[in-house]
Motif scaffolding. Structure first.
Motif, PDB file in Angstrom:
ATOM      1  N   PRO A  49       0.840  -1.211   0.000  1.00 13.48           N
ATOM      2  CA  PRO A  49       0.000   0.000   0.000  1.00 13.48           C
ATOM      3  C   PRO A  49       0.867   1.250   0.000  1.00 13.48           C
ATOM      4  CG  PRO A  49      -0.844  -1.616   1.552  1.00 13.48           C
ATOM      5  CD  PRO A  49       0.487  -2.136   1.095  1.00 13.48           C
ATOM      6  N   SER A  50       0.544   2.203  -0.872  1.00 10.15           N
ATOM      7  CA  SER A  50       1.392   3.389  -1.021  1.00 10.15           C
ATOM      8  C   SER A  50       1.143   4.443   0.046  1.00 10.15           C
ATOM      9  CB  SER A  50       1.183   4.016  -2.406  1.00 10.15           C
ATOM     10  OG  SER A  50      -0.178   4.366  -2.576  1.00 10.15           O
ATOM     11  N   GLU A  51       0.001   4.372   0.718  1.00  8.36           N
ATOM     12  CA  GLU A  51      -0.303   5.359   1.756  1.00  8.36           C
ATOM     13  C   GLU A  51       0.152   4.839   3.108  1.00  8.36           C
ATOM     14  OE1 GLU A  51      -4.085   7.864   3.620  1.00  8.36           O
ATOM     15  OE2 GLU A  51      -4.309   6.740   1.756  1.00  8.36           O
ATOM     16  N   ARG A  52       1.019   5.596   3.759  1.00 11.98           N
ATOM     17  CA  ARG A  52       1.525   5.204   5.078  1.00 11.98           C
ATOM     18  C   ARG A  52       0.903   6.131   6.107  1.00 11.98           C
ATOM     19  NH1 ARG A  52       2.034   0.971   3.110  1.00 11.98           N
ATOM     20  NH2 ARG A  52       3.107   0.149   4.928  1.00 11.98           N
ATOM     21  N   LEU A  53       0.095   5.561   6.977  1.00  7.37           N
ATOM     22  CA  LEU A  53      -0.602   6.350   7.980  1.00  7.37           C
ATOM     23  C   LEU A  53       0.321   6.692   9.144  1.00  7.37           C
ATOM     24  CD1 LEU A  53      -3.980   4.414   8.016  1.00  7.37           C
ATOM     25  CD2 LEU A  53      -3.468   6.566   6.864  1.00  7.37           C
ATOM     26  N   PRO A  54       0.124   7.852   9.762  1.00  4.38           N
ATOM     27  CA  PRO A  54       0.982   8.242  10.897  1.00  4.38           C
ATOM     28  C   PRO A  54       0.725   7.367  12.110  1.00  4.38           C
ATOM     29  CG  PRO A  54      -0.826   9.789  10.642  1.00  4.38           C
ATOM     30  CD  PRO A  54      -0.890   8.864   9.449  1.00  4.38           C
ATOM     31  N   SER A  55       1.724   7.250  12.979  1.00  4.25           N
ATOM     32  CA  SER A  55       1.579   6.449  14.193  1.00  4.25           C
ATOM     33  C   SER A  55       0.778   7.184  15.259  1.00  4.25           C
ATOM     34  CB  SER A  55       2.954   6.072  14.749  1.00  4.25           C
ATOM     35  OG  SER A  55       3.730   7.234  14.966  1.00  4.25           O
ATOM     36  N   SER A  56       0.661   8.514  15.130  1.00  9.70           N
ATOM     37  CA  SER A  56      -0.171   9.296  16.037  1.00  9.70           C
ATOM     38  C   SER A  56      -0.738  10.468  15.257  1.00  9.70           C
ATOM     39  CB  SER A  56       0.647   9.807  17.232  1.00  9.70           C
ATOM     40  OG  SER A  56       1.453  10.905  16.848  1.00  9.70           O
ATOM     41  N   PHE A  57      -1.730  11.146  15.834  1.00  8.05           N
ATOM     42  CA  PHE A  57      -2.378  12.248  15.115  1.00  8.05           C
ATOM     43  C   PHE A  57      -1.429  13.431  14.930  1.00  8.05           C
ATOM     44  CE2 PHE A  57      -2.956  13.461  19.505  1.00  8.05           C
ATOM     45  CZ  PHE A  57      -2.900  14.850  19.498  1.00  8.05           C
ATOM     46  N   LEU A  58      -0.311  13.441  15.635  1.00  3.24           N
ATOM     47  CA  LEU A  58       0.655  14.527  15.498  1.00  3.24           C
ATOM     48  C   LEU A  58       1.596  14.306  14.325  1.00  3.24           C
ATOM     49  CD1 LEU A  58       1.622  15.018  19.255  1.00  3.24           C
ATOM     50  CD2 LEU A  58       0.136  16.486  17.869  1.00  3.24           C
ATOM     51  N   ILE A  66       5.372   4.641  -5.592  1.00  5.80           N
ATOM     52  CA  ILE A  66       5.377   3.178  -5.629  1.00  5.80           C
ATOM     53  C   ILE A  66       6.148   2.682  -4.407  1.00  5.80           C
ATOM     54  CG2 ILE A  66       6.159   1.098  -6.851  1.00  5.80           C
ATOM     55  CD1 ILE A  66       5.880   2.621  -9.467  1.00  5.80           C
ATOM     56  N   TYR A  67       5.592   1.691  -3.731  1.00  5.64           N
ATOM     57  CA  TYR A  67       6.231   1.082  -2.567  1.00  5.64           C
ATOM     58  C   TYR A  67       6.109  -0.430  -2.744  1.00  5.64           C
ATOM     59  CZ  TYR A  67       7.233   0.258   2.436  1.00  5.64           C
ATOM     60  OH  TYR A  67       7.780  -0.152   3.624  1.00  5.64           O
ATOM     61  N   CYS A  68       7.224  -1.121  -2.708  1.00  4.78           N
ATOM     62  CA  CYS A  68       7.176  -2.568  -2.953  1.00  4.78           C
ATOM     63  C   CYS A  68       8.316  -3.281  -2.221  1.00  4.78           C
ATOM     64  CB  CYS A  68       7.239  -2.870  -4.447  1.00  4.78           C
ATOM     65  SG  CYS A  68       8.681  -2.185  -5.302  1.00  4.78           S
ATOM     66  N   GLN A  75      13.345  -3.718   0.385  1.00  5.54           N
ATOM     67  CA  GLN A  75      12.216  -2.804   0.242  1.00  5.54           C
ATOM     68  C   GLN A  75      12.600  -1.608  -0.625  1.00  5.54           C
ATOM     69  OE1 GLN A  75      11.386  -2.605   4.631  1.00  5.54           O
ATOM     70  NE2 GLN A  75       9.285  -3.023   3.971  1.00  5.54           N
ATOM     71  N   PHE A  76      11.625  -1.154  -1.431  1.00  8.93           N
ATOM     72  CA  PHE A  76      11.885  -0.083  -2.391  1.00  8.93           C
ATOM     73  C   PHE A  76      10.807   0.997  -2.291  1.00  8.93           C
ATOM     74  CE2 PHE A  76      13.415  -4.096  -4.097  1.00  8.93           C
ATOM     75  CZ  PHE A  76      14.743  -3.802  -4.392  1.00  8.93           C
ATOM     76  N   VAL A  77      11.254   2.216  -2.049  1.00  8.60           N
ATOM     77  CA  VAL A  77      10.389   3.385  -2.178  1.00  8.60           C
ATOM     78  C   VAL A  77      10.806   4.072  -3.471  1.00  8.60           C
ATOM     79  CG1 VAL A  77       9.792   5.647  -1.242  1.00  8.60           C
ATOM     80  CG2 VAL A  77      10.083   3.705   0.304  1.00  8.60           C
ATOM     81  N   ILE A  78       9.866   4.224  -4.409  1.00  8.99           N
ATOM     82  CA  ILE A  78      10.197   4.786  -5.722  1.00  8.99           C
ATOM     83  C   ILE A  78       9.364   6.036  -5.943  1.00  8.99           C
ATOM     84  CG2 ILE A  78      10.384   4.309  -8.198  1.00  8.99           C
ATOM     85  CD1 ILE A  78      10.239   1.271  -7.332  1.00  8.99           C
ATOM     86  N   GLU A  79      10.045   7.156  -6.136  1.00  4.62           N
ATOM     87  CA  GLU A  79       9.379   8.444  -6.261  1.00  4.62           C
ATOM     88  C   GLU A  79       9.715   9.097  -7.602  1.00  4.62           C
ATOM     89  OE1 GLU A  79       7.365  10.646  -3.990  1.00  4.62           O
ATOM     90  OE2 GLU A  79       6.886   8.557  -3.599  1.00  4.62           O
ATOM     91  N   LEU A  80       8.690   9.634  -8.242  1.00 10.25           N
ATOM     92  CA  LEU A  80       8.862  10.442  -9.445  1.00 10.25           C
ATOM     93  C   LEU A  80       8.597  11.892  -9.072  1.00 10.25           C
ATOM     94  CD1 LEU A  80       9.086  10.749 -12.595  1.00 10.25           C
ATOM     95  CD2 LEU A  80       6.590  10.529 -12.618  1.00 10.25           C
ATOM     96  N   PHE A  94      13.328  11.505   4.726  1.00 14.73           N
ATOM     97  CA  PHE A  94      12.152  11.338   5.594  1.00 14.73           C
ATOM     98  C   PHE A  94      11.325  10.133   5.156  1.00 14.73           C
ATOM     99  CE2 PHE A  94       7.587  12.412   6.191  1.00 14.73           C
ATOM    100  CZ  PHE A  94       7.536  12.289   7.565  1.00 14.73           C
ATOM    101  N   TYR A  95      11.128   9.992   3.842  1.00 11.96           N
ATOM    102  CA  TYR A  95      10.349   8.869   3.317  1.00 11.96           C
ATOM    103  C   TYR A  95      10.984   7.527   3.681  1.00 11.96           C
ATOM    104  CZ  TYR A  95       6.913  11.456   0.524  1.00 11.96           C
ATOM    105  OH  TYR A  95       5.857  12.229   0.136  1.00 11.96           O
ATOM    106  N   SER A  96      12.308   7.481   3.699  1.00 11.34           N
ATOM    107  CA  SER A  96      12.987   6.206   3.969  1.00 11.34           C
ATOM    108  C   SER A  96      12.791   5.752   5.411  1.00 11.34           C
ATOM    109  CB  SER A  96      14.484   6.325   3.676  1.00 11.34           C
ATOM    110  OG  SER A  96      15.144   7.145   4.626  1.00 11.34           O
ATOM    111  N   THR A  97      12.366   6.667   6.290  1.00  6.20           N
ATOM    112  CA  THR A  97      12.177   6.268   7.684  1.00  6.20           C
ATOM    113  C   THR A  97      10.954   5.370   7.870  1.00  6.20           C
ATOM    114  OG1 THR A  97      10.836   8.227   8.256  1.00  6.20           O
ATOM    115  CG2 THR A  97      13.236   8.419   8.477  1.00  6.20           C
ATOM    116  N   PHE A  98      10.015   5.423   6.932  1.00  6.13           N
ATOM    117  CA  PHE A  98       8.805   4.605   7.072  1.00  6.13           C
ATOM    118  C   PHE A  98       9.098   3.118   6.891  1.00  6.13           C
ATOM    119  CE2 PHE A  98       7.104   8.772   6.781  1.00  6.13           C
ATOM    120  CZ  PHE A  98       5.913   8.747   7.499  1.00  6.13           C
ATOM    121  N   PRO A  99       9.767   2.702   5.808  1.00  4.09           N
ATOM    122  CA  PRO A  99      10.101   1.277   5.722  1.00  4.09           C
ATOM    123  C   PRO A  99      11.054   0.820   6.822  1.00  4.09           C
ATOM    124  CG  PRO A  99      11.082   2.501   3.892  1.00  4.09           C
ATOM    125  CD  PRO A  99      10.118   3.417   4.563  1.00  4.09           C
ATOM    126  N   ILE A 100      11.876   1.729   7.344  1.00  2.00           N
ATOM    127  CA  ILE A 100      12.746   1.357   8.466  1.00  2.00           C
ATOM    128  C   ILE A 100      11.896   0.995   9.679  1.00  2.00           C
ATOM    129  CG2 ILE A 100      14.437   2.217  10.127  1.00  2.00           C
ATOM    130  CD1 ILE A 100      15.633   3.915   7.872  1.00  2.00           C
TER     131      ILE A 100
END
Length: 303
Positions: A49-58, A66-68, A75-80, A94-100
């Motif tokens: 799923p390409s949408e990563r929800l926050p861990s808290s409302f803050l 693309i996330y695969c 793991q691959f985060v691919i951004e155009l 910042f984006y790379s912290t989500f798959p971590i």
């Protein structure tokens, strides 16, 4: 009315149509393998799923292009990214912290991480020294002696404007992929230099005539946004720089030029935001393109 024969892979619709659908994952796998080292060659992958929800409302929500993950766990985060953004490198990190974070396991865990690649396909040059005008830059964590410190976190930045080879100059499959990213939409027929089987599949998937009415309509909308953004940015930057230089000259030579250009850049972003709003772009996308906060964009458009 679309006159091109092939889709533009630098539009949102085109990029996700060619590389973000399970039916075309062979194209994504082949492209990735031209960038990756031998030990991380992809045999199969699964779209996440390409949408990563926050861990808290803050926290901030992110939506990847693309996330695969590969069948072995990489793991691959691919951004155009089509338009220049001042803090794009910060954003990619910042984006790379989500798959971590998502690799954490419940209970006992030794913190071993699977390799993560953040791959950015850019239609502009990033604000970092590039004396050799490299098209592809690989970035990893190194120590003060320039020795590799951590091998499983890699950023790959592809600066397409630096790729200037002609068809006759293409040397390998990597060159051919880069050429297609830049020129696919301008081609009328499939060139003799691109006869590999994988490109047979690509040209078939990219042929607009084979799309449904709904797909063509969605592509037209995406293409219009792509052109509107480019025109808005070009116009705003030109006007902003002209005003900035004029104000700079009034304030004095060196100091005035610096201040004037600063003001001009701010005015350029404001003008850009207003033109993109007129093109019905969502405020979140305007903020992403200009590199400004959503609150700042709202204040500008309110004025």
């Amino acid at each position: 009315m679309i006159k091109d024969r092939y889709i533009n892979p630098l539009t949102d619709f085109g990029f996700k149509k060619l590389f973000g659908e399970a039916a075309n994952k062979e194209l994504l796998i082949h492209f990735l393998n031209q960038l990756l080292p031998e030990k991380h060659q992809v045999e199969d992958l699964e779209y996440l799923p390409s949408e990563r929800l926050p861990s808290s409302f803050l926290d901030r929500k992110v939506i990847f292009d693309i996330y695969c993950t590969s069948s072995r766990g990489e793991q691959f985060v691919i951004e155009l990214q089509r338009s220049k953004q001042n803090h794009f490198i910060d954003r990619s990190i910042f984006y790379s912290t989500f798959p971590i974070q998502e690799q954490s396991e419940r209970g006992d865990w030794n913190f071993k991480l699977w390799p993560i690649y953040t791959i950015c396909i850019l239609d502009f040059k990033i604000n970092q020294p590039n004396p050799h005008n490299r098209v592809i830059r690989y970035v990893q964590l190194k120590d003060q002696d320039k020795e590799l410190f951590f091998k499983d976190l890699t950023y790959i930045y592809i600066e397409l404007p630096n790729f200037t080879k002609t068809l006759d100059e293409l040397e390998d499959l990597q060159d051919k992929w880069l050429y297609l990213f830049r020129y696919l939409a301008k081609l009328e027929d499939r060139p003799a230099a691109l006869q590999e089987r994988i490109f047979t599949r690509l040209f078939r998937a990219a042929e607009i005539a084979s799309y449904s009415t709904e797909e063509r309509q969605n592509y037209e909308v995406s293409l219009k946004k792509h052109r509107d953004i480019k025109n808005a940015i070009d116009t705003a930057l030109e006007e902003g720089l002209e005003k900035g230089r004029a104000e700079g000259l009034e304030e004095g030579l060196k100091k005035g030029e610096e201040r004037g250009l600063e003001k001009g850049e701010l005015k350029a972003k404001k003008a850009m935001a207003k033109q993109m709003q007129a093109a019905n772009l969502p405020l979140e996308q305007i903020a992403k393109i200009t590199g400004c906060s959503l609150e700042q964009i709202k204040n500008w458009l309110k004025d």
